[in-house]
Design a protein around this motif. Structure first.
Motif, PDB file in Angstrom:
ATOM      1  N   GLY A  47      21.597 -10.590  -3.013  1.00 29.87           N
ATOM      2  CA  GLY A  47      22.282 -11.641  -3.750  1.00 29.87           C
ATOM      3  C   GLY A  47      22.158 -12.996  -3.085  1.00 29.87           C
ATOM      4  O   GLY A  47      22.297 -14.033  -3.744  1.00 29.87           O
ATOM      5  N   ARG A  48      21.897 -13.008  -1.791  1.00 33.93           N
ATOM      6  CA  ARG A  48      21.690 -14.254  -1.067  1.00 33.93           C
ATOM      7  C   ARG A  48      20.535 -15.061  -1.642  1.00 33.93           C
ATOM      8  O   ARG A  48      20.523 -16.288  -1.577  1.00 33.93           O
ATOM      9  N   PHE A  49      19.549 -14.381  -2.175  1.00 33.55           N
ATOM     10  CA  PHE A  49      18.325 -15.040  -2.605  1.00 33.55           C
ATOM     11  C   PHE A  49      18.342 -15.389  -4.098  1.00 33.55           C
ATOM     12  O   PHE A  49      17.356 -15.893  -4.615  1.00 33.55           O
ATOM     13  N   VAL A  50      19.452 -15.094  -4.779  1.00 32.28           N
ATOM     14  CA  VAL A  50      19.585 -15.398  -6.209  1.00 32.28           C
ATOM     15  C   VAL A  50      20.742 -16.375  -6.370  1.00 32.28           C
ATOM     16  O   VAL A  50      21.869 -16.084  -5.951  1.00 32.28           O
ATOM     17  N   ALA A  51      20.461 -17.521  -6.988  1.00 28.13           N
ATOM     18  CA  ALA A  51      21.465 -18.573  -7.072  1.00 28.13           C
ATOM     19  C   ALA A  51      22.763 -18.093  -7.696  1.00 28.13           C
ATOM     20  O   ALA A  51      23.857 -18.410  -7.220  1.00 28.13           O
ATOM     21  N   LEU A  52      22.666 -17.319  -8.787  1.00 21.81           N
ATOM     22  CA  LEU A  52      23.878 -16.875  -9.477  1.00 21.81           C
ATOM     23  C   LEU A  52      24.666 -15.876  -8.638  1.00 21.81           C
ATOM     24  O   LEU A  52      25.888 -15.990  -8.499  1.00 21.81           O
ATOM     25  N   VAL A 111      18.879 -13.506   7.353  1.00 20.43           N
ATOM     26  CA  VAL A 111      17.542 -13.564   6.742  1.00 20.43           C
ATOM     27  C   VAL A 111      17.414 -14.762   5.808  1.00 20.43           C
ATOM     28  O   VAL A 111      16.418 -15.495   5.842  1.00 20.43           O
ATOM     29  N   TRP A 112      18.458 -14.981   4.951  1.00 18.95           N
ATOM     30  CA  TRP A 112      18.360 -16.074   3.991  1.00 18.95           C
ATOM     31  C   TRP A 112      18.471 -17.443   4.670  1.00 18.95           C
ATOM     32  O   TRP A 112      17.569 -18.282   4.533  1.00 18.95           O
ATOM     33  N   ALA A 113      19.569 -17.679   5.388  1.00 16.25           N
ATOM     34  CA  ALA A 113      19.802 -19.003   5.972  1.00 16.25           C
ATOM     35  C   ALA A 113      18.806 -19.296   7.096  1.00 16.25           C
ATOM     36  O   ALA A 113      18.163 -20.350   7.122  1.00 16.25           O
ATOM     37  N   MET A 122      14.251 -24.388  -7.946  1.00  8.64           N
ATOM     38  CA  MET A 122      15.502 -23.679  -7.713  1.00  8.64           C
ATOM     39  C   MET A 122      16.436 -23.799  -8.912  1.00  8.64           C
ATOM     40  O   MET A 122      17.101 -22.844  -9.290  1.00  8.64           O
ATOM     41  N   LEU A 123      16.466 -24.983  -9.537  1.00  2.85           N
ATOM     42  CA  LEU A 123      17.322 -25.168 -10.710  1.00  2.85           C
ATOM     43  C   LEU A 123      16.825 -24.331 -11.884  1.00  2.85           C
ATOM     44  O   LEU A 123      17.629 -23.802 -12.661  1.00  2.85           O
ATOM     45  N   VAL A 124      15.503 -24.193 -12.013  1.00  2.00           N
ATOM     46  CA  VAL A 124      14.949 -23.363 -13.086  1.00  2.00           C
ATOM     47  C   VAL A 124      15.345 -21.912 -12.900  1.00  2.00           C
ATOM     48  O   VAL A 124      15.734 -21.218 -13.849  1.00  2.00           O
ATOM     49  N   VAL A 125      15.256 -21.417 -11.645  1.00  2.00           N
ATOM     50  CA  VAL A 125      15.646 -20.037 -11.358  1.00  2.00           C
ATOM     51  C   VAL A 125      17.119 -19.821 -11.685  1.00  2.00           C
ATOM     52  O   VAL A 125      17.505 -18.812 -12.284  1.00  2.00           O
ATOM     53  N   LYS A 126      17.953 -20.791 -11.311  1.00  2.00           N
ATOM     54  CA  LYS A 126      19.391 -20.676 -11.571  1.00  2.00           C
ATOM     55  C   LYS A 126      19.658 -20.653 -13.072  1.00  2.00           C
ATOM     56  O   LYS A 126      20.476 -19.866 -13.569  1.00  2.00           O
ATOM     57  N   ASN A 127      18.957 -21.509 -13.830  1.00  2.69           N
ATOM     58  CA  ASN A 127      19.148 -21.572 -15.269  1.00  2.69           C
ATOM     59  C   ASN A 127      18.710 -20.276 -15.949  1.00  2.69           C
ATOM     60  O   ASN A 127      19.382 -19.775 -16.857  1.00  2.69           O
ATOM     61  N   ARG A 128      17.596 -19.701 -15.485  1.00  2.00           N
ATOM     62  CA  ARG A 128      17.120 -18.444 -16.067  1.00  2.00           C
ATOM     63  C   ARG A 128      18.093 -17.304 -15.774  1.00  2.00           C
ATOM     64  O   ARG A 128      18.302 -16.441 -16.631  1.00  2.00           O
TER      65      ARG A 128
END
Length: 224
Positions: A117-122, A151-153, A190-196
């Motif tokens: 979940g760290r790697f998914v904006a939502l 890993v993420w940060a 990143m904004l596109v991924v969040k929107n999708r």
């Protein structure tokens, strides 16, 4: 003013604190641009020696882990009424469709949902509170939280810093506009991924309603 341009005007210590606080607040369930701030700060560190990338990565990691832990405690204490209040305040992030999608992810993947979940904006803003609401054992949550935060940060800081060093050397012969364009492309992606991800949550919600409609009883024909 662009995020990176603004970061250039503040001291290094303030950048460390800003990154840690923003990522921490995002991790405990407040929709903030933590990833954008981290990427911009890592790029800034690659261009200015005053900002230490190791300290930056450590602050980002600490903010992610602490924020998620606080979110877990809040979710465990507040329960599902907390999700309802968050949905009323942030309908675009905590709507019924988004919550349903996040719950399905947790039911299917368990502690791995916290890690990935760290790697998914939502999911990044859901992980801590939702794990608490669903009563995930804390030791499982803690392992996934710590590993995911590192890993993420730490990984994002290292990768963006390295790319920034190479990009600066290559783009210096052209202009700073090239580097600014690279930053904007990263932010847009990143904004596109969040929107999708948000649209996917809405799609799941509408799909469930359609299935419910199909389950309506059909009236039997009346005999003459």
């Amino acid at each position: 003013m662009h995020v990176q341009e603004w970061l250039e005007t503040v001291p290094a210590v303030s950048v460390y604190v800003l990154v840690g606080v923003v990522i921490g607040l995002e991790s405990l369930g407040i929709p903030l641009p933590g990833e954008i701030v981290l990427v911009s700060s890592a790029l800034l560190a690659s261009q200015h020696g005053e900002i230490n990338p190791y300290i930056l990565g450590a602050c980002a990691t600490a903010g992610a882990i602490i924020g998620d832990s606080i979110g877990y405690a809040i979710g465990r204490k507040g329960g599902r009424p907390l999700l309802a209040r968050l949905g009323a305040r942030f309908p675009k992030h905590f709507g019924a469709g988004q919550i349903a999608m996040a719950e399905r992810s947790f039911q299917k993947w368990g502690m791995w949902a916290v890690f990935f979940g760290r790697f998914v904006a939502l999911l990044r803003i859901f992980a801590g509170p939702l794990a608490g609401v669903l009563r995930m054992p804390y030791w499982k949550f803690l392992i996934a939280n710590v590993l995911g935060g590192i890993v993420w940060a730490g990984g994002t800081t290292a990768v963006i810093y390295s790319v920034g060093v190479v990009a600066e050397a290559w783009l210096k012969r052209f202009s700073w506009l090239g580097l600014l364009l690279a930053v904007l492309i990263g932010i847009v992606s990143m904004l596109v991924v969040k929107n999708r991800a948000a649209k996917a949550g809405e799609g799941h919600g509408s799909g469930e309603e359609t299935a419910a409609d199909r389950r309506e009883p059909v009236s039997a024909p009346v005999a003459d």
